[in-house]
Design a protein around this motif. Structure first.
Motif, PDB file in Angstrom:
ATOM      1  N   LEU A 134       0.805  -1.213   0.000  1.00  0.00           N
ATOM      2  CA  LEU A 134       0.000   0.000   0.000  1.00  0.00           C
ATOM      3  C   LEU A 134       0.840   1.267   0.000  1.00  0.00           C
ATOM      4  N   LEU A 153       1.648   5.718   4.093  1.00  0.00           N
ATOM      5  CA  LEU A 153       0.447   6.241   4.742  1.00  0.00           C
ATOM      6  C   LEU A 153       0.770   7.614   5.309  1.00  0.00           C
ATOM      7  N   TYR A 164       0.399  -0.646  11.393  1.00  0.00           N
ATOM      8  CA  TYR A 164       0.216  -0.100  10.047  1.00  0.00           C
ATOM      9  C   TYR A 164       1.030  -0.905   9.030  1.00  0.00           C
ATOM     10  N   PHE A 204       1.271  -1.045   4.850  1.00  0.00           N
ATOM     11  CA  PHE A 204       2.019   0.170   4.538  1.00  0.00           C
ATOM     12  C   PHE A 204       3.510  -0.052   4.799  1.00  0.00           C
ATOM     13  N   LEU A 263      -3.805  11.198   3.223  1.00  0.00           N
ATOM     14  CA  LEU A 263      -4.932  10.321   2.883  1.00  0.00           C
ATOM     15  C   LEU A 263      -6.103  10.575   3.806  1.00  0.00           C
ATOM     16  N   ASN A 282     -11.364   9.611  -2.364  1.00  0.00           N
ATOM     17  CA  ASN A 282     -10.541   8.600  -1.686  1.00  0.00           C
ATOM     18  C   ASN A 282     -11.378   7.391  -1.283  1.00  0.00           C
ATOM     19  N   ARG A 342      -9.418   4.808  -3.080  1.00  0.00           N
ATOM     20  CA  ARG A 342      -8.362   4.351  -2.176  1.00  0.00           C
ATOM     21  C   ARG A 342      -8.976   3.651  -0.951  1.00  0.00           C
ATOM     22  N   GLU A 344      -9.154   0.511   0.005  1.00  0.00           N
ATOM     23  CA  GLU A 344      -8.359  -0.480   0.722  1.00  0.00           C
ATOM     24  C   GLU A 344      -7.325   0.184   1.616  1.00  0.00           C
ATOM     25  N   GLU A 345      -6.754   1.302   1.164  1.00  0.00           N
ATOM     26  CA  GLU A 345      -5.815   2.031   2.010  1.00  0.00           C
ATOM     27  C   GLU A 345      -6.515   2.592   3.246  1.00  0.00           C
ATOM     28  N   ALA A 398      -7.171  -0.171   5.634  1.00  0.00           N
ATOM     29  CA  ALA A 398      -5.936  -0.579   6.301  1.00  0.00           C
ATOM     30  C   ALA A 398      -5.560   0.413   7.395  1.00  0.00           C
TER      31      ALA A 398
END
Length: 362
Positions: A51, A54, A78, A83, A108, A247, A251, A253-254, A257
């Motif tokens: 990923l 972050l 994380y 990440f 993010l 996002n 984004r 999945e980020e 996470a």
């Protein structure tokens, strides 16, 4: 873990915004603070760093307020979520707001209040979305002392109340309105965030937080009395995770996470307030000269705001439809009309808990 610490941040008052509608967003144009963070390389096996990096914007200087994120970074949560690097970006009175950071793709996700983010959604059509909130009950309070205690809204009448410019003015206006108190019946005194006017007896009460200035007053040797806003008509959440609608779509999945690692971090923070404080004053905020005793008290106080009957049932950070509706009502009270379904998106947290049922309360 390799620190990239920020320079110590001063704590001046926030400049007043030019109108009631803009008060809550007044700090959004503040100059950017240098980016700083910690590499999330400690503990646990990374999911290959698939990923990338972050970047999380915090809305204050590096105090114990962000203990869960410190745990998630330093213990590798994380990294385990995928990440390969973590940058925790400190905020403060002179820092760029979380809203501005996520809108510019400089982060993010950030941390804020529904009042601050919602004012931008309503006033500027900013595509901001709240995913959940660390603090189920906001920490704002009218702090006073036993010499002249203010423990009910009616006690405000005839008193001198210190109010810093900016968001605190809007909060104070809303507190008076929801409790049917005529502003003319209360003497408002302009102050900074520092509670020294209350300590000196220059005011009878002052808008503070239970997790910061109220502790400062107690450490000065005074017996503190509180009028918590969350229990007196203003039950908005705080420490809300803000991102953009784009996002959420692109984004996801980020973001999930991030939420996964942060849930694990805050579970540790709830279990070990002493370590929460140590991470702040010895590691992440080591250059700020933080008071260990105050940080310990802050960790204990904020843990009481993180949990609720709802989080006991549904998991940390979750915001029920009912609680979200109360926040929307408060935004309307402040003059900001916001669509609840577009502003609050509980689905990412729901998916995280569905995929990781071990994170749910036993």
């Amino acid at each position: 873990m390799h620190h990239r610490p920020a320079a110590p941040a001063a704590l001046p008052g926030v400049t007043a915004a030019p109108s009631r509608r803009l008060l809550l967003a007044g700090a959004l144009a503040a100059p950017a603070l240098a980016l700083a963070g910690c590499s999330g390389s400690a503990g646990g096996a990374s999911a290959g760093g698939s990923l990338g990096t972050l970047e999380v914007n915090q809305n204050w200087i590096r105090t114990t307020e962000f203990a869960g994120e410190y745990f998630a970074d330093s213990r590798g949560y994380y990294a385990e979520a995928g990440f390969d690097e973590v940058t925790l970006i400190p905020g403060g009175p002179s820092g760029t707001s979380s809203e501005a950071m996520v809108l510019s793709d400089s982060a993010l996700v950030g941390m804020t209040t529904p009042l601050a983010a919602g004012s931008m959604v309503a006033g500027e059509e900013a595509p901001l979305v709240l995913l959940g909130a660390k603090f189920q009950r906001n920490p704002f309070t009218i702090c006073s002392t036993s010499a002249s205690p203010i423990t009910t809204p009616a006690d405000l009448v005839g008193r001198r109340i210190g109010v810093a410019t900016g968001t605190n003015e809007v909060l104070f206006d809303a507190l008076l309105e929801v409790n049917g108190i005529d502003p003319a019946d209360v003497e408002r005194v302009a102050v900074q965030f520092d509670p020294q006017p209350l300590i000196n007896g220059e005011v009878d009460g002052q808008i503070c937080t239970l997790t910061n200035e109220a502790i400062t007053v107690a450490l000065a040797g005074l017996e503190v009395a509180n009028l918590p806003l969350a229990e007196n008509g203003l039950p908005f959440v705080s420490g809300a995770f803000v991102t953009t609608a784009a996002n959420v779509q692109e984004r996801r999945e980020e973001l999930k996470a991030f939420l996964l690692g942060t849930i694990r971090g805050w579970q540790d923070a709830l279990a070990d307030p002493a370590e929460s404080a140590r991470l702040a004053y010895e590691e992440y905020g080591a250059d700020l000269g933080l008071d260990p005793e105050k940080e310990q008290r802050q960790a204990e106080a904020q843990n009481q705001l993180v949990v609720s009957d709802e989080t006991d049932a549904n998991g940390l950070f979750t915001i029920s439809d009912e609680l979200a509706a109360k926040n929307i009502e408060l935004l309307a009270l402040a003059g900001h009309e916001v669509d609840q379904d577009a502003f609050f998106d509980p689905t990412l947290l729901q998916e995280v808990y569905e995929e990781n049922p071990d994170l749910l309360p036993a």
